[in-house]
Enzyme design. Structure first.
Site, PDB file in Angstrom:
ATOM      1  N   SER A 178       8.500   1.871  11.770  1.00 25.33           N
ATOM      2  CA  SER A 178       9.218   0.844  12.524  1.00 25.33           C
ATOM      3  C   SER A 178      10.671   0.779  12.099  1.00 25.33           C
ATOM      4  O   SER A 178      11.570   0.577  12.926  1.00 25.33           O
ATOM      5  CB  SER A 178       8.554  -0.519  12.335  1.00 25.33           C
ATOM      6  OG  SER A 178       7.229  -0.515  12.826  1.00 25.33           O
ATOM      7  N   LYS A 201       4.988  -8.775   8.041  1.00 23.10           N
ATOM      8  CA  LYS A 201       3.860  -9.480   8.652  1.00 23.10           C
ATOM      9  C   LYS A 201       3.246 -10.542   7.739  1.00 23.10           C
ATOM     10  O   LYS A 201       2.495 -11.396   8.216  1.00 23.10           O
ATOM     11  CB  LYS A 201       2.785  -8.480   9.062  1.00 23.10           C
ATOM     12  CG  LYS A 201       3.172  -7.583  10.227  1.00 23.10           C
ATOM     13  CD  LYS A 201       3.270  -8.363  11.529  1.00 23.10           C
ATOM     14  CE  LYS A 201       3.437  -7.420  12.708  1.00 23.10           C
ATOM     15  NZ  LYS A 201       3.461  -8.137  13.999  1.00 23.10           N
TER      16      LYS A 201
END
Length: 334
Positions: free
Chosen positions: A264, A41
């Site tokens: 994830s 991110k």
């Protein structure tokens, strides 16, 4: 040796783990957790902040506000601290405690949404709060990772090309679907530069992103209660949905090999292994999966046996405990 002045200047973009010995499939895992924000991110956060500054949306009086399950909030908090912005991160109870603490340590504020929307879940409730906050004052600037094209552009410019440099003959790319920024950026890049590559999105069971039935999800990161505005399914060739218990077991299996990855990553690797078993068993294939983050922020959840058994059942980790010892896997001994 790199020498940097700000944390966002550093990101390891060329590290891949060969998972063949552990999963019996030729799968390479691109590790995106080696930067000061700890996740993929950082790329999206930096891309969106830079664009907002160029457009004049951000100034010294601005207050950044964003809905995040954790990783983007961490990245934005780091950038905000360096550039002198106030930052409010809107989260829900699934966000890991360690991530919330890190955001606050870097100077950000955390606002917890405790009740989900009856129709759109926690994500919808978080987004509603952000909209209300922005409507109250022009000082609040919402980058909106769910709809901001500078999210996917970051990966079109960086993640996709980095994979292509190492694997010019790529056959299959597996990318997890959260906001779908990483997925869309990589998919758009490869559709232009390596159209023969198959793009497989990996999503969580209970996510509505690809039209699935909404359901309870306890692991932050992938999946959504609201269809992401960035998603364009014409760039996706296939979709795999992974139950959360498989995510947990895959994380523990990776840990038995010495690799501590985040939830994830467990989802993406589990989905990739299932897809390869069905579609490419016994065939030579060049396959890459994207790992968004590492596992240190999941020690109180995914890697806490009591938490796992409380959420997923007393026998949730039995299959992992029967695995061949890691040294046997590494040497090929059965």
């Amino acid at each position: 040796m790199p020498i940097i002045r700000t944390p966002q200047e550093f990101n390891e973009d060329e590290l891949f783990v060969d998972l063949r010995a552990m999963f019996d499939y030729p799968l390479y895992l691109k590790c995106e957790g080696f930067n000061f924000a700890g996740s993929v991110k950082l790329k999206a956060a930096l891309s969106m902040v830079d664009a907002a500054e160029r457009d004049g949306r951000l100034n010294r009086d601005s207050v950044l506000v964003e809905s995040s399950s954790g990783n983007l909030g961490m990245a934005l908090s780091m950038i905000a601290s360096v550039r002198g912005y106030q930052f409010i991160c809107v989260v829900d109870p699934r966000t890991n405690l360690s991530t919330r603490q890190l955001i606050e340590t870097l100077g950000g504020k955390v606002h917890m949404i405790t009740e989900p929307s009856p129709d759109t879940g926690f994500l919808g409730a978080r987004l509603d709060y952000v909209r209300e906050l922005c409507a109250s004052s022009p000082r609040y600037v919402w980058l909106n990772q769910h709809a901001n094209p500078d999210n996917w552009r970051a990966h079109y410019r960086t993640t996709g090309p980095a994979i292509h440099r190492q694997f010019p003959d790529l056959d299959v790319l597996f990318v997890g679907a959260g906001t779908t920024g990483t997925l869309m950026g990589c998919a758009r890049y490869f559709k232009e530069h390596r159209p023969a590559a198959r793009i497989v999105a990996v999503d969580s069971v209970g996510s509505v992103t690809f039209g699935g039935e909404p359901g309870s999800r306890m692991i932050p990161g992938l999946g959504a209660g609201v269809r992401p505005a960035l998603l364009d399914e014409t760039f996706v060739d296939d979709v795999v949905h992974v139950p959360e218990i498989d995510t947990v077991r895959t994380c523990h299996r990776l840990a038995r090999g010495g690799f501590l990855f985040g939830g994830s990553t467990g989802t993406v690797v589990s989905g990739a292994a299932a897809w390869l078993a069905e579609h490419r068993r016994g065939k030579d294939v060049v396959a890459v999966a994207v790992s968004p983050d590492l596992g240190d922020r999941y020690l109180d959840t995914i890697y806490q046996s009591a938490w796992v058994r409380d959420i997923y059942g007393a026998d949730a980790l039995d299959a992992v405990e029967r695995l061949t010892p890691p040294n046997a896997i590494a040497t090929g001994v059965r």
